[in-house]
Design a protein around this motif. Structure first.
Motif, mmCIF file in Angstrom:
data_model
loop_
_atom_site.group_PDB
_atom_site.id
_atom_site.type_symbol
_atom_site.label_atom_id
_atom_site.label_comp_id
_atom_site.label_asym_id
_atom_site.label_seq_id
_atom_site.Cartn_x
_atom_site.Cartn_y
_atom_site.Cartn_z
ATOM 1 N N ARG B 126 14.265 49.190 -15.766
ATOM 2 C CA ARG B 126 15.232 48.162 -16.150
ATOM 3 C C ARG B 126 15.541 48.188 -17.641
ATOM 4 O O ARG B 126 16.519 47.576 -18.087
ATOM 5 N N PHE B 127 14.669 48.879 -18.386
ATOM 6 C CA PHE B 127 14.834 48.860 -19.847
ATOM 7 C C PHE B 127 15.282 50.209 -20.384
ATOM 8 O O PHE B 127 15.660 50.313 -21.550
ATOM 9 N N LYS B 160 16.329 51.551 -25.400
ATOM 10 C CA LYS B 160 16.755 50.900 -26.659
ATOM 11 C C LYS B 160 15.823 49.743 -27.007
ATOM 12 O O LYS B 160 15.863 49.226 -28.122
ATOM 13 N N TYR B 161 14.985 49.339 -26.044
ATOM 14 C CA TYR B 161 14.239 48.089 -26.227
ATOM 15 C C TYR B 161 12.734 48.296 -26.378
ATOM 16 O O TYR B 161 12.075 47.497 -27.036
ATOM 17 N N ILE B 259 7.103 42.384 -20.559
ATOM 18 C CA ILE B 259 7.878 43.220 -21.484
ATOM 19 C C ILE B 259 8.976 42.392 -22.136
ATOM 20 O O ILE B 259 9.234 42.509 -23.338
ATOM 21 N N CYS B 260 9.623 41.548 -21.352
ATOM 22 C CA CYS B 260 10.682 40.684 -21.890
ATOM 23 C C CYS B 260 10.150 39.784 -23.001
ATOM 24 O O CYS B 260 10.813 39.548 -24.012
ATOM 25 N N ALA B 268 19.354 40.790 -22.072
ATOM 26 C CA ALA B 268 19.572 39.541 -21.347
ATOM 27 C C ALA B 268 19.850 39.785 -19.882
ATOM 28 O O ALA B 268 19.456 38.982 -19.025
ATOM 29 N N LYS B 269 20.502 40.896 -19.555
ATOM 30 C CA LYS B 269 20.846 41.152 -18.161
ATOM 31 C C LYS B 269 19.597 41.355 -17.306
ATOM 32 O O LYS B 269 19.638 41.277 -16.081
ATOM 33 N N VAL B 270 18.462 41.617 -17.954
ATOM 34 C CA VAL B 270 17.194 41.749 -17.236
ATOM 35 C C VAL B 270 16.368 40.474 -17.412
ATOM 36 O O VAL B 270 15.893 39.894 -16.437
ATOM 37 N N CYS B 271 16.217 40.051 -18.659
ATOM 38 C CA CYS B 271 15.247 39.005 -18.971
ATOM 39 C C CYS B 271 15.731 37.596 -18.652
ATOM 40 O O CYS B 271 14.907 36.676 -18.502
ATOM 41 N N SER B 272 17.062 37.415 -18.573
ATOM 42 C CA SER B 272 17.580 36.074 -18.296
ATOM 43 C C SER B 272 17.902 35.881 -16.827
ATOM 44 O O SER B 272 18.261 34.783 -16.413
ATOM 45 N N LYS B 273 17.799 36.937 -16.051
ATOM 46 C CA LYS B 273 18.170 36.859 -14.638
ATOM 47 C C LYS B 273 16.940 36.585 -13.778
ATOM 48 O O LYS B 273 15.862 37.099 -14.059
#
Lengths: 167, 285
Positions: B126-127, B160-161, B259-260, B268-273
């Motif tokens: 996801r990252f 990137k993260y 990880i978030c 955000a598309k991973v961590c806020s969902k």
């Protein structure tokens, strides 16, 4: 002429055709078998079913057909789909020659060189696939080996036909 | 008379040796046999110098690293307990790229590592993106024998993260070393791969999420992977009701949540969902 004599006379050309064009016939048979096996491998690839195949430390169809080398470069299209196309064309080329022979017409001059060229292309690709199986995947697939042997056989027959062409 | 002399003078033409059909056929067979023997020799030389694993199918890797958001949300924590322990460390472990680092230390023989790698790939997928993953199975001589999995040995990961560092200490043969942890990685393991953070000192797999969360062992039962191929397992990850999927994805959701926390909830598309914000509440701070 009696009916028996007439029937015997008509069947003789067909027997002669089979004997004379056994190269083309064998190419057609090889293409039919290769086409069927390629269809089977392609269906299994998309359905996710298991291949009917033995599994040992060396022979493992699943490992080969699910490896990175089981698809055409950069795509998700299985290499068996390329096999479908290859055997289809090989069969059609053989059928062209057989049809001409059946009609007692001259075989097209381009047929044998094209068959050899097609066979050579198939053989080169087969050598790459065998390299991938042995060196990269470290497993052999029985069904793939059958297809490879049919390709090699087709190339050798095409080579023999071109070499034996009367000048 | 002149014609008869002409007929007698014409000698039969002999086909040169190299143009005879039998020579060409034999030559082809010889070339193919030589090529196959060469391949076998190359394969043998390669396998003595490496772990000898098969390259993972890109399609399979895509299925694992790209589990659908609907499945991730539907599984949530899957009824599984949080496998991660917070370290209460104020400092963030950074990798070679200067980003928060996820460290994995395991071994190819280890069945629990085999299970954990599936969740790691789902989470890290996801990252960023994995390349050059290889298939392997855990040892045939251990519990949960021949558990199908991937190995991180020889693979690369770009994001990137986060940075990802992996160490596979041995091959499928636990007596055959493969990679050694660096002195920094050893120091981390001395500190965090030990009580009170984990139950047994030196356990593998050992996962360190930026020095904020650590875990050892597998977050779900490796037996769920038994007698399946990697392709079959990857295919089942589309079904959120499948126990195998629930195990892998629930574990991955916990890792993702951790990880978030380390990336400041980016992306955000991973961590806020969903389900990540809900899972983060269960992590413990």
């Amino acid at each position: 002429m009696s009916v028996a004599e007439e029937t015997h006379t008509k069947s003789r050309p067909r027997r002669d055709l089979i004997l004379k064009e056994r190269g083309l016939l064998s190419l057609l048979v090889a293409a039919a078998i290769g086409f069927a096996v390629s269809i089977y491998l392609t269906v299994v690839h998309y359905s996710g079913a298991s291949l009917v195949c033995s599994t040992t430390s060396v022979i493992n169809c699943q490992a080969v057909t699910t490896s990175a080398y089981s698809v055409l470069f950069g795509t998700s299209i299985p290499v068996s789909a390329a096999g479908i196309v290859w055997f289809l064309v090989s069969g059609e080329l053989a059928a062209v020659g057989l049809l001409k022979a059946y009609r007692s017409q001259a075989e097209p001059g381009w047929l044998r060189p094209v068959q050899l060229f097609w066979g050579l292309g198939g053989l080169i690709f087969v050598l790459y696939l065998v390299y991938a199986e042995i060196v990269l995947v470290h497993r052999i697939c029985e069904w793939c080996t059958l297809v490879h042997l049919l390709t090699l056989f087709s190339f050798m027959v095409a080579l023999g036909r071109l070499a034996s062409r009367k000048r | 008379m002149a014609n008869q002399r002409g007929k007698r003078a014409r000698a039969p033409r002999q086909t040169p040796f190299w143009r005879r059909t039998s020579t060409l056929m034999l030559g082809t067979v010889v070339v193919v046999i030589v090529a196959v023997v060469a391949f076998i020799v190359i394969a043998h030389l390669k396998s003595t110098n490496s772990g000898g694993s098969d390259v993972a199918s890109p399609a399979v890797v895509r299925q694992v690293a790209g589990v659908s958001p609907q499945v991730l949300k539907s599984v949530g924590t899957g009824g599984y307990q949080n496998p991660l322990k917070t370290t209460h460390s104020g400092s963030t472990l950074k990798g070679s790229g200067g980003k928060p680092e996820v460290l994995y230390v395991g071994a190819e023989y280890c069945p629990f590592c085999a299970a954990e790698r599936w969740s790691v790939i789902v989470a890290l997928g996801r990252f960023g993106k994995f390349s050059n993953l290889h298939y392997t199975t855990s040892s045939s001589q251990d519990v949960y024998p021949n558990t199908p999995t991937f190995t991180f040995y020889g693979s690369t990961y770009k994001s990137k993260y986060i940075d990802f560092a992996s160490v596979e200490t041995t091959t499928r043969n636990p007596n055959k070393p493969l990679q050694n942890p660096t002195s920094q990685q050893n120091a981390l393991m001395q500190k965090y791969d030990a009580p009170p953070y984990v139950q047994d000192r030196g356990s593998i797999p050992f996962i360190d999420v930026a020095n904020h969360y650590v875990a050892t062992g597998s977050g779900y039962d490796p037996n769920l992977l038994a007698n399946k191929t990697q392709k079959q397992i990857a295919g089942r990850l589309a079904n959120p009701k499948d126990p195998l999927t629930r195990g892998i994805v629930a574990n991955a959701n916990y890792l993702t949540a951790a990880i978030c926390e380390s990336t400041g909830n980016k992306p955000a598309k991973v961590c806020s969902k969903p389900p990540i914000p809900q899972v983060q509440k269960k992590l413990g701070k």
